[in-house]
Design a protein around this motif. Structure first.
Motif, mmCIF file in Angstrom:
data_model
loop_
_atom_site.group_PDB
_atom_site.id
_atom_site.type_symbol
_atom_site.label_atom_id
_atom_site.label_comp_id
_atom_site.label_asym_id
_atom_site.label_seq_id
_atom_site.Cartn_x
_atom_site.Cartn_y
_atom_site.Cartn_z
ATOM 1 N N GLU A 100 0.841 -1.193 0.000
ATOM 2 C CA GLU A 100 0.000 0.000 0.000
ATOM 3 C C GLU A 100 0.883 1.252 0.000
ATOM 4 O OE1 GLU A 100 -4.054 -1.378 2.035
ATOM 5 O OE2 GLU A 100 -2.516 -0.865 3.513
ATOM 6 N N ILE A 101 0.366 2.328 -0.609
ATOM 7 C CA ILE A 101 1.108 3.587 -0.708
ATOM 8 C C ILE A 101 0.218 4.711 -0.194
ATOM 9 C CG2 ILE A 101 2.342 5.185 -2.226
ATOM 10 C CD1 ILE A 101 2.588 2.835 -4.228
ATOM 11 N N PHE A 102 0.832 5.623 0.590
ATOM 12 C CA PHE A 102 0.096 6.714 1.224
ATOM 13 C C PHE A 102 0.851 8.032 1.097
ATOM 14 C CE2 PHE A 102 -0.367 2.762 3.554
ATOM 15 C CZ PHE A 102 -1.743 2.564 3.527
ATOM 16 N N HIS A 103 0.105 9.121 1.038
ATOM 17 C CA HIS A 103 0.652 10.473 1.115
ATOM 18 C C HIS A 103 0.201 11.027 2.458
ATOM 19 C CE1 HIS A 103 0.442 14.909 0.084
ATOM 20 N NE2 HIS A 103 1.718 14.590 -0.063
ATOM 21 N N GLN A 104 1.153 11.491 3.276
ATOM 22 C CA GLN A 104 0.818 11.975 4.612
ATOM 23 C C GLN A 104 1.316 13.415 4.780
ATOM 24 O OE1 GLN A 104 1.678 9.272 7.839
ATOM 25 N NE2 GLN A 104 1.816 7.533 6.443
ATOM 26 N N VAL A 105 0.470 14.261 5.350
ATOM 27 C CA VAL A 105 0.792 15.667 5.579
ATOM 28 C C VAL A 105 0.302 16.041 6.975
ATOM 29 C CG1 VAL A 105 0.420 18.044 4.802
ATOM 30 C CG2 VAL A 105 0.483 16.192 3.127
ATOM 31 N N SER A 116 4.585 7.270 2.122
ATOM 32 C CA SER A 116 4.855 6.045 2.867
ATOM 33 C C SER A 116 4.321 4.828 2.125
ATOM 34 C CB SER A 116 4.272 6.117 4.281
ATOM 35 O OG SER A 116 2.866 6.194 4.233
ATOM 36 N N MET A 117 4.900 3.681 2.464
ATOM 37 C CA MET A 117 4.511 2.428 1.836
ATOM 38 C C MET A 117 4.552 1.331 2.884
ATOM 39 S SD MET A 117 6.391 0.429 -1.302
ATOM 40 C CE MET A 117 5.870 1.556 -2.572
ATOM 41 N N THR A 118 3.579 0.423 2.808
ATOM 42 C CA THR A 118 3.573 -0.742 3.676
ATOM 43 C C THR A 118 3.703 -1.993 2.820
ATOM 44 O OG1 THR A 118 1.159 -0.897 3.640
ATOM 45 C CG2 THR A 118 2.158 0.392 5.436
ATOM 46 N N SER A 119 4.180 -3.070 3.418
ATOM 47 C CA SER A 119 4.497 -4.285 2.667
ATOM 48 C C SER A 119 3.290 -5.163 2.360
ATOM 49 C CB SER A 119 5.540 -5.105 3.429
ATOM 50 O OG SER A 119 5.029 -5.505 4.686
#
Length: 149
Positions: free
Chosen positions: A37-42, A105-108
């Protein structure tokens, strides 16, 4: 499930999720990628998750601002261009530094996206109920570690 290629334009992104004062946008969920999974965090200064661990690996790349992060007993300040990788089941945390920050960010594996959606849907972000958030996290395999600051 059949995996397909994925292109997500800014107009097609999911809305940002409110997670205790900072936002997380799910760019690619596990069901779309077949796993990761891929995320943009602010977030503004001082926001970010407290000490926790989960079964999935997690990495983040600092895009803007500074991020103070802790992995086990190591605390460090990371700046734009830095990559942090945390192995699954390793206690970690981070806080956006002065003037806030932005990370990719990315999770496996699949899992975090569902947890973030639950946090956003069931949380009251003006006065979050910590016990409720801990229970939601546990439902997704994340363990919140008590900090003794």
């Amino acid at each position: 499930m059949t995996k397909k290629s994925l292109i997500v334009s800014p107009e097609e992104r999911a809305r940002p999720l409110n997670i205790a004062g900072f936002s997380i946008t799910v760019l690619a969920a596990g069901e779309q990628t077949g796993g990761y999974e891929i995320f943009h965090q602010v977030g503004p200064e001082g926001t970010g998750p407290g000490p926790h661990f989960h079964p999935w690996d997690e990495s983040f790349f600092v895009l803007r601002g500074e991020v103070v992060c802790g992995v086990d007993d190591l605390e460090t300040l990371v700046k734009p261009g830095a990559l942090v990788h945390i192995s699954g089941n390793t206690t970690h945390w981070y806080r956006f530094g002065e003037s806030g920050g932005e990370i990719l960010s990315m999770t496996s594996c699949e899992g975090a996206s569902h947890m973030y959606e639950d946090f956003d849907r069931e949380g009251s972000w003006e006065n979050p109920n910590r016990d409720h958030l801990v229970q939601l996290a546990a439902k997704h395999g994340q363990v919140v570690v008590d900090s003794h600051d």
